[in-house]
Design a protein around this motif. Sequence first.
Motif, PDB file in Angstrom:
ATOM      1  N   LEU A 149       0.833  -1.201   0.000  1.00 31.02           N
ATOM      2  CA  LEU A 149       0.000   0.000   0.000  1.00 31.02           C
ATOM      3  C   LEU A 149       0.874   1.261   0.000  1.00 31.02           C
ATOM      4  O   LEU A 149       0.586   2.223  -0.736  1.00 31.02           O
ATOM      5  N   LEU A 150       1.923   1.270   0.793  1.00 30.86           N
ATOM      6  CA  LEU A 150       2.841   2.423   0.814  1.00 30.86           C
ATOM      7  C   LEU A 150       3.497   2.635  -0.543  1.00 30.86           C
ATOM      8  O   LEU A 150       3.607   3.772  -1.023  1.00 30.86           O
ATOM      9  N   VAL A 151       3.947   1.558  -1.151  1.00 30.75           N
ATOM     10  CA  VAL A 151       4.611   1.683  -2.454  1.00 30.75           C
ATOM     11  C   VAL A 151       3.625   2.181  -3.504  1.00 30.75           C
ATOM     12  O   VAL A 151       3.929   3.097  -4.277  1.00 30.75           O
ATOM     13  N   TRP A 152       2.432   1.603  -3.527  1.00 35.79           N
ATOM     14  CA  TRP A 152       1.464   2.015  -4.542  1.00 35.79           C
ATOM     15  C   TRP A 152       1.012   3.452  -4.350  1.00 35.79           C
ATOM     16  O   TRP A 152       0.767   4.178  -5.324  1.00 35.79           O
ATOM     17  N   TYR A 153       0.884   3.874  -3.100  1.00 32.35           N
ATOM     18  CA  TYR A 153       0.501   5.268  -2.862  1.00 32.35           C
ATOM     19  C   TYR A 153       1.512   6.206  -3.492  1.00 32.35           C
ATOM     20  O   TYR A 153       1.152   7.169  -4.180  1.00 32.35           O
ATOM     21  N   HIS A 154       2.783   5.937  -3.292  1.00 37.51           N
ATOM     22  CA  HIS A 154       3.818   6.821  -3.834  1.00 37.51           C
ATOM     23  C   HIS A 154       3.983   6.652  -5.339  1.00 37.51           C
ATOM     24  O   HIS A 154       4.249   7.627  -6.050  1.00 37.51           O
ATOM     25  N   LEU A 155       3.795   5.434  -5.852  1.00 38.69           N
ATOM     26  CA  LEU A 155       3.824   5.264  -7.304  1.00 38.69           C
ATOM     27  C   LEU A 155       2.694   6.054  -7.964  1.00 38.69           C
ATOM     28  O   LEU A 155       2.880   6.685  -9.014  1.00 38.69           O
ATOM     29  N   ALA A 156       1.522   6.023  -7.348  1.00 39.85           N
ATOM     30  CA  ALA A 156       0.375   6.724  -7.916  1.00 39.85           C
ATOM     31  C   ALA A 156       0.538   8.232  -7.840  1.00 39.85           C
ATOM     32  O   ALA A 156      -0.013   8.963  -8.674  1.00 39.85           O
ATOM     33  N   TRP A 157       1.299   8.721  -6.858  1.00 40.88           N
ATOM     34  CA  TRP A 157       1.510  10.163  -6.719  1.00 40.88           C
ATOM     35  C   TRP A 157       2.674  10.669  -7.563  1.00 40.88           C
ATOM     36  O   TRP A 157       2.926  11.879  -7.608  1.00 40.88           O
ATOM     37  N   LEU A 158       3.383   9.815  -8.229  1.00 39.01           N
ATOM     38  CA  LEU A 158       4.446  10.286  -9.122  1.00 39.01           C
ATOM     39  C   LEU A 158       3.839  10.995 -10.334  1.00 39.01           C
ATOM     40  O   LEU A 158       2.728  10.679 -10.768  1.00 39.01           O
TER      41      LEU A 158
END
Length: 568
Positions: free
Chosen positions: A155-164
């Motif tokens: 979830l942490l990784v996807w949150y930051h990937l989505a905010w790129l």
Amino acid sequence: MSGEARLKVVLCWHMHQPQYRDLVSGTSYLPWTYLHTIKDYVDMAAHLEAVPAARAVVNFAPLLLEQIEDYARQVDGFLTNSLPIRDSLLAALVSPALPPSDEQRISLIKACLRANELRVIGRFPAYRRLADMAAWVLPHPEAMRYLNNQFLTDLLVWYHLAWLGETVRRGDVRVKRLLDKNTGYTLHDRRELLTVIGELLSNVIARYAHLASRGQVELSVTPYAHPILPLLLDFKCAREAMPKAPLPLLPQYPGGEERARWHIREGIETFRRHFGFVPAGCWPSEGAVSTASLKLLAEAGFRWAASGESVLHNSLVDSGAKADGVKDAWLYRAYSVADSGLNCFFRDDGLSDLIGFNYATWHADDAVSNLVHHLEEIAQRCNGHPEHVVSIIMDGENAWEHYPENAYYFLHALYRRLSEHPKIELTTFSDCLKTKPEKSLQTLTAGSWVYGTLSTWIGEPDKNRGWDMLGDAKRAFDAAAGRLDAAHLDRATRQLAVCEGSDWFWWFGGDNPAATVADFESLYRQHLTNLYQLIAAEPPEYLSQVFTHGGGAPVHGGAMRPGQLSSG
């Protein structure tokens, strides 16, 4: 239209985030500065880099520049020397040990869901599945036992990937690999993602500096902590556009002119430190202007400022001039503002709001064609007069998450179509002033881009109460300043400046979302408390009490009077 002159169009993007960092502890309470940097500020630079013929004005709030710089240092310090990261969400991304308690894990999950449901979360199936699982668990905390560390990690990784930024997802092979992996992210994956984030944070300001050095972008600035200058100078100016507006019990902000000058001076210096030169123009915080505030900007050396269409309309009406019918006759030009020594441009509210609020649901090509059509009609009516300029001014960050792919297709098409159009000239405000303004504005009615008034920051009980709290803190600061050494005085002065920012008053009162109001109210109280701490004064008890929204914060001992809130 005559073929001799094209219609001048200025796209002005304002980049701003308030101070989310606690200046005493160094902790960042909310992640929006680094998230908007890695998504919006890098994308906005990339779109201009991709269309070298396009031009724009980009305005930076100084506190944003300082926070980006601070985040870049934090990430570099962690990656090179294992120094701690002071933002809890960013720190969790690379922490080997995720929080053990259910309360901490729930807080982390909620933080990773703060994104646009349709355009950000819904775009990525893996992120969508994680968000759906979280939505099932959050109402039932006892179910947390079924979510392991891998769920939190993904979830942490996807949150930051989505905010790129979309340009980052499309262009960085490391990010493409992480997107393709989909699940089961490791600590190495998380550190690699942090490395990407660190590079974006470290390079973004330099990218804008390079765009400015080649003449493609004009960079401008806002006063240091994004204060509403007209209100620092005189609360009563709010009544120029709102004659019956209730005002704070505080008759005026103590030492307001001195503080306004400080914000202007410090804003210029912060800009110079980051970009190496002094800007010619200023987008005053929220486009809030008055004759007195424009005089201060002119004295500081600025050549231009800008505000909202409704401010110009109110000013023309108040001066007895005609301001109806088509806008061509009065809006699309620069004005020299009488008694200020400054030139002022005014945004086309309709065109700016089409981009900010309407085009997000359109197909990108249709949206750009519609905007071009509006501009072609204006160009036809203006008949090639060299003085005419259409000003489109708006936030450079908040609109894009409502667009597909972070407005990737819209922004690319916008720059390409406008830069190639035979009857449109993308330009900058400074270049527009090479043709001396023919119009003089004899009366300037104080207001902002929001409704043409200052009602967003004053005139409601909670907003007025916020000013009374700030005025009390300023009096305490003034009483203590003489006994502080230079280092402590500088820290306290900068903390005071943060408290004077516009964002706290923006969120008080009105119909704003309760959770967001709570975030900003808590931050405001923390900043005020820190100011009292820095001047070695006891904070008033009311800082521990929340606003009774719609009626002001609770006060013991009956009605407030000016000075009643003074501490020590």
